[in-house]
Design a protein around this motif. Structure first.
Motif, PDB file in Angstrom:
ATOM      1  N   ASN A  93     -86.328   0.212 -13.421  1.00  0.00           N
ATOM      2  CA  ASN A  93     -85.104   1.029 -13.471  1.00  0.00           C
ATOM      3  C   ASN A  93     -84.804   1.471 -14.901  1.00  0.00           C
ATOM      4  OD1 ASN A  93     -84.187  -1.714 -14.132  1.00  0.00           O
ATOM      5  ND2 ASN A  93     -82.169  -0.752 -14.221  1.00  0.00           N
ATOM      6  N   ILE A  94     -83.952   2.473 -14.964  1.00  0.00           N
ATOM      7  CA  ILE A  94     -83.519   3.042 -16.245  1.00  0.00           C
ATOM      8  C   ILE A  94     -81.994   3.067 -16.234  1.00  0.00           C
ATOM      9  CG2 ILE A  94     -83.370   5.219 -17.540  1.00  0.00           C
ATOM     10  CD1 ILE A  94     -86.189   5.895 -16.418  1.00  0.00           C
ATOM     11  N   ASP A  95     -81.381   2.647 -17.322  1.00  0.00           N
ATOM     12  CA  ASP A  95     -79.926   2.740 -17.443  1.00  0.00           C
ATOM     13  C   ASP A  95     -79.605   3.430 -18.768  1.00  0.00           C
ATOM     14  OD1 ASP A  95     -77.282   2.458 -16.766  1.00  0.00           O
ATOM     15  OD2 ASP A  95     -77.123   0.379 -17.438  1.00  0.00           O
ATOM     16  N   ILE A  96     -78.753   4.442 -18.700  1.00  0.00           N
ATOM     17  CA  ILE A  96     -78.473   5.280 -19.876  1.00  0.00           C
ATOM     18  C   ILE A  96     -76.968   5.369 -20.120  1.00  0.00           C
ATOM     19  CG2 ILE A  96     -78.562   7.689 -20.708  1.00  0.00           C
ATOM     20  CD1 ILE A  96     -81.237   7.911 -19.101  1.00  0.00           C
ATOM     21  N   VAL A  97     -76.596   5.315 -21.384  1.00  0.00           N
ATOM     22  CA  VAL A  97     -75.204   5.611 -21.766  1.00  0.00           C
ATOM     23  C   VAL A  97     -75.230   6.820 -22.693  1.00  0.00           C
ATOM     24  CG1 VAL A  97     -73.092   4.797 -22.884  1.00  0.00           C
ATOM     25  CG2 VAL A  97     -74.571   3.165 -21.715  1.00  0.00           C
ATOM     26  N   LEU A  98     -74.489   7.849 -22.341  1.00  0.00           N
ATOM     27  CA  LEU A  98     -74.360   9.036 -23.180  1.00  0.00           C
ATOM     28  C   LEU A  98     -72.965   9.042 -23.784  1.00  0.00           C
ATOM     29  CD1 LEU A  98     -75.066  11.937 -24.165  1.00  0.00           C
ATOM     30  CD2 LEU A  98     -74.383  12.737 -21.898  1.00  0.00           C
ATOM     31  N   LEU A  99     -72.896   9.208 -25.101  1.00  0.00           N
ATOM     32  CA  LEU A  99     -71.607   9.233 -25.795  1.00  0.00           C
ATOM     33  C   LEU A  99     -71.376  10.626 -26.365  1.00  0.00           C
ATOM     34  CD1 LEU A  99     -72.126   5.820 -27.562  1.00  0.00           C
ATOM     35  CD2 LEU A  99     -70.382   6.285 -25.830  1.00  0.00           C
ATOM     36  N   LEU A 100     -70.370  11.286 -25.845  1.00  0.00           N
ATOM     37  CA  LEU A 100     -70.088  12.680 -26.206  1.00  0.00           C
ATOM     38  C   LEU A 100     -68.612  12.948 -25.958  1.00  0.00           C
ATOM     39  CD1 LEU A 100     -71.474  15.583 -26.722  1.00  0.00           C
ATOM     40  CD2 LEU A 100     -71.462  15.783 -24.248  1.00  0.00           C
ATOM     41  N   GLU A 101     -67.940  13.536 -26.925  1.00  0.00           N
ATOM     42  CA  GLU A 101     -66.492  13.732 -26.756  1.00  0.00           C
ATOM     43  C   GLU A 101     -66.187  14.839 -25.734  1.00  0.00           C
ATOM     44  OE1 GLU A 101     -64.954  11.352 -28.260  1.00  0.00           O
ATOM     45  OE2 GLU A 101     -63.002  11.852 -27.464  1.00  0.00           O
ATOM     46  N   GLU A 102     -66.910  15.946 -25.849  1.00  0.00           N
ATOM     47  CA  GLU A 102     -66.754  17.032 -24.878  1.00  0.00           C
ATOM     48  C   GLU A 102     -68.002  17.914 -24.878  1.00  0.00           C
ATOM     49  OE1 GLU A 102     -64.215  20.175 -27.602  1.00  0.00           O
ATOM     50  OE2 GLU A 102     -63.149  19.057 -26.077  1.00  0.00           O
ATOM     51  N   PRO A 103     -68.281  18.676 -23.843  1.00  0.00           N
ATOM     52  CA  PRO A 103     -67.506  18.799 -22.595  1.00  0.00           C
ATOM     53  C   PRO A 103     -67.695  17.600 -21.662  1.00  0.00           C
ATOM     54  CG  PRO A 103     -69.529  20.074 -22.419  1.00  0.00           C
ATOM     55  CD  PRO A 103     -69.494  19.505 -23.813  1.00  0.00           C
ATOM     56  N   LYS A 104     -66.965  17.597 -20.581  1.00  0.00           N
ATOM     57  CA  LYS A 104     -67.093  16.538 -19.572  1.00  0.00           C
ATOM     58  C   LYS A 104     -68.471  16.648 -18.901  1.00  0.00           C
ATOM     59  CE  LYS A 104     -63.167  14.297 -19.638  1.00  0.00           C
ATOM     60  NZ  LYS A 104     -63.393  13.815 -21.015  1.00  0.00           N
ATOM     61  N   ILE A 105     -69.122  15.513 -18.775  1.00  0.00           N
ATOM     62  CA  ILE A 105     -70.505  15.481 -18.298  1.00  0.00           C
ATOM     63  C   ILE A 105     -70.589  15.212 -16.791  1.00  0.00           C
ATOM     64  CG2 ILE A 105     -72.651  14.102 -18.531  1.00  0.00           C
ATOM     65  CD1 ILE A 105     -72.087  16.223 -20.766  1.00  0.00           C
ATOM     66  N   THR A 106     -69.510  14.691 -16.228  1.00  0.00           N
ATOM     67  CA  THR A 106     -69.519  14.308 -14.800  1.00  0.00           C
ATOM     68  C   THR A 106     -70.148  15.366 -13.877  1.00  0.00           C
ATOM     69  OG1 THR A 106     -67.522  13.083 -15.308  1.00  0.00           O
ATOM     70  CG2 THR A 106     -68.062  13.311 -12.970  1.00  0.00           C
ATOM     71  N   PRO A 107     -69.799  16.663 -14.033  1.00  0.00           N
ATOM     72  CA  PRO A 107     -70.381  17.646 -13.111  1.00  0.00           C
ATOM     73  C   PRO A 107     -71.906  17.789 -13.249  1.00  0.00           C
ATOM     74  CG  PRO A 107     -68.582  18.625 -14.402  1.00  0.00           C
ATOM     75  CD  PRO A 107     -68.859  17.280 -14.989  1.00  0.00           C
ATOM     76  N   TYR A 108     -72.480  17.299 -14.328  1.00  0.00           N
ATOM     77  CA  TYR A 108     -73.907  17.484 -14.593  1.00  0.00           C
ATOM     78  C   TYR A 108     -74.728  16.215 -14.355  1.00  0.00           C
ATOM     79  CZ  TYR A 108     -72.235  21.602 -17.112  1.00  0.00           C
ATOM     80  OH  TYR A 108     -71.636  22.790 -17.461  1.00  0.00           O
ATOM     81  N   LYS A 109     -74.041  15.101 -14.092  1.00  0.00           N
ATOM     82  CA  LYS A 109     -74.749  13.812 -14.033  1.00  0.00           C
ATOM     83  C   LYS A 109     -75.840  13.776 -12.954  1.00  0.00           C
ATOM     84  CE  LYS A 109     -71.844  10.223 -14.207  1.00  0.00           C
ATOM     85  NZ  LYS A 109     -70.851   9.231 -14.680  1.00  0.00           N
ATOM     86  N   LYS A 110     -75.531  14.297 -11.787  1.00  0.00           N
ATOM     87  CA  LYS A 110     -76.500  14.289 -10.681  1.00  0.00           C
ATOM     88  C   LYS A 110     -77.728  15.134 -11.046  1.00  0.00           C
ATOM     89  CE  LYS A 110     -77.745  13.570  -6.289  1.00  0.00           C
ATOM     90  NZ  LYS A 110     -79.161  13.880  -6.476  1.00  0.00           N
ATOM     91  N   LYS A 111     -77.478  16.296 -11.664  1.00  0.00           N
ATOM     92  CA  LYS A 111     -78.578  17.189 -12.080  1.00  0.00           C
ATOM     93  C   LYS A 111     -79.468  16.488 -13.101  1.00  0.00           C
ATOM     94  CE  LYS A 111     -77.191  22.029 -11.730  1.00  0.00           C
ATOM     95  NZ  LYS A 111     -76.657  23.155 -12.484  1.00  0.00           N
ATOM     96  N   MET A 112     -78.826  15.777 -14.048  1.00  0.00           N
ATOM     97  CA  MET A 112     -79.581  15.057 -15.076  1.00  0.00           C
ATOM     98  C   MET A 112     -80.424  13.959 -14.439  1.00  0.00           C
ATOM     99  SD  MET A 112     -76.553  14.912 -17.953  1.00  0.00           S
ATOM    100  CE  MET A 112     -77.194  13.506 -18.756  1.00  0.00           C
ATOM    101  N   GLN A 113     -79.810  13.249 -13.508  1.00  0.00           N
ATOM    102  CA  GLN A 113     -80.511  12.175 -12.792  1.00  0.00           C
ATOM    103  C   GLN A 113     -81.727  12.758 -12.053  1.00  0.00           C
ATOM    104  OE1 GLN A 113     -77.994  10.510  -9.798  1.00  0.00           O
ATOM    105  NE2 GLN A 113     -78.755   8.440 -10.088  1.00  0.00           N
ATOM    106  N   ASP A 114     -81.543  13.897 -11.404  1.00  0.00           N
ATOM    107  CA  ASP A 114     -82.634  14.538 -10.657  1.00  0.00           C
ATOM    108  C   ASP A 114     -83.742  15.017 -11.597  1.00  0.00           C
ATOM    109  OD1 ASP A 114     -81.285  14.054  -8.323  1.00  0.00           O
ATOM    110  OD2 ASP A 114     -80.509  16.098  -8.095  1.00  0.00           O
ATOM    111  N   ALA A 115     -83.350  15.590 -12.741  1.00  0.00           N
ATOM    112  CA  ALA A 115     -84.352  16.081 -13.705  1.00  0.00           C
ATOM    113  C   ALA A 115     -85.178  14.914 -14.256  1.00  0.00           C
ATOM    114  CB  ALA A 115     -83.663  16.828 -14.850  1.00  0.00           C
TER     115      ALA A 115
END
Ligand code: MG
Length: 156
Positions: A93-115
């Motif tokens: 398994n892979i576990d990732i933490v992304l630290l970024l003030e903005e923009p909000k990443i939630t809408p892209y998380k599934k796409k990132m996971q799929d990529a």
């Protein structure tokens, strides 16, 4: 079993595409770097190399090499996955933490996971991506950069 940890940070600058986890994020700022500066992929690559005892991303893909200029970091990840396979490891398994003030990443998380699943050949459920702001603290909080941490577990 072998565990690996990866960390990466890049500076945010105007007029550059923001690529995270292989996905283009809508933003007026992007990450500065020799490649596409995808901190998520870079942290993951370092975690994989670390787990294999195979050094770090700078040794495998030097930022002085013109071949890697503006390259998609998914390509660097694909190359690293080849090494994982050549060394007869499988990824648990892979576990990732992304630290970024903005923009909000939630809408892209599934796409990132799929990529990342596509490039690593894993099931999406084997890849977990967490995104957090830095509560306005430090360089991340001021929007000057983004960072990512990754942990992987390999089986042989
Ligand atoms: Mg990097």
């Amino acid at each position: 079993m072998r565990v690996g940890l990866g960390y990466d940070v890049h500076k945010l600058i105007p007029d550059r595409p923001l690529i995270l986890g292989g996905v283009q994020i809508k933003s007026s700022f992007g990450l500065e770097g020799h490649s596409d500066a995808d901190v998520v992929c870079h942290a993951l690559i370092d975690a994989l190399l670390g787990a294999m005892g195979a050094g770090d991303i700078g040794e495998h893909f030097p930022d002085t090499d013109p071949r890697y200029k503006n390259i998609s970091s998914l390509k660097l990840l694909a190359h690293t996955i080849k090494l994982v396979k050549e060394n007869n490891y499988t990824i648990a398994n892979i576990d990732i933490v992304l630290l970024l003030e903005e923009p909000k990443i939630t809408p892209y998380k599934k796409k990132m996971q799929d990529a990342l699943a596509k490039t690593t050949g894993l099931q999406s459920q084997q890849i977990n991506i967490k995104a957090s702001t830095n509560e306005k603290l430090g360089f991340i909080g001021r929007g000057e950069g983004a960072a990512a941490l990754a942990v992987v577990l390999l089986n042989q």
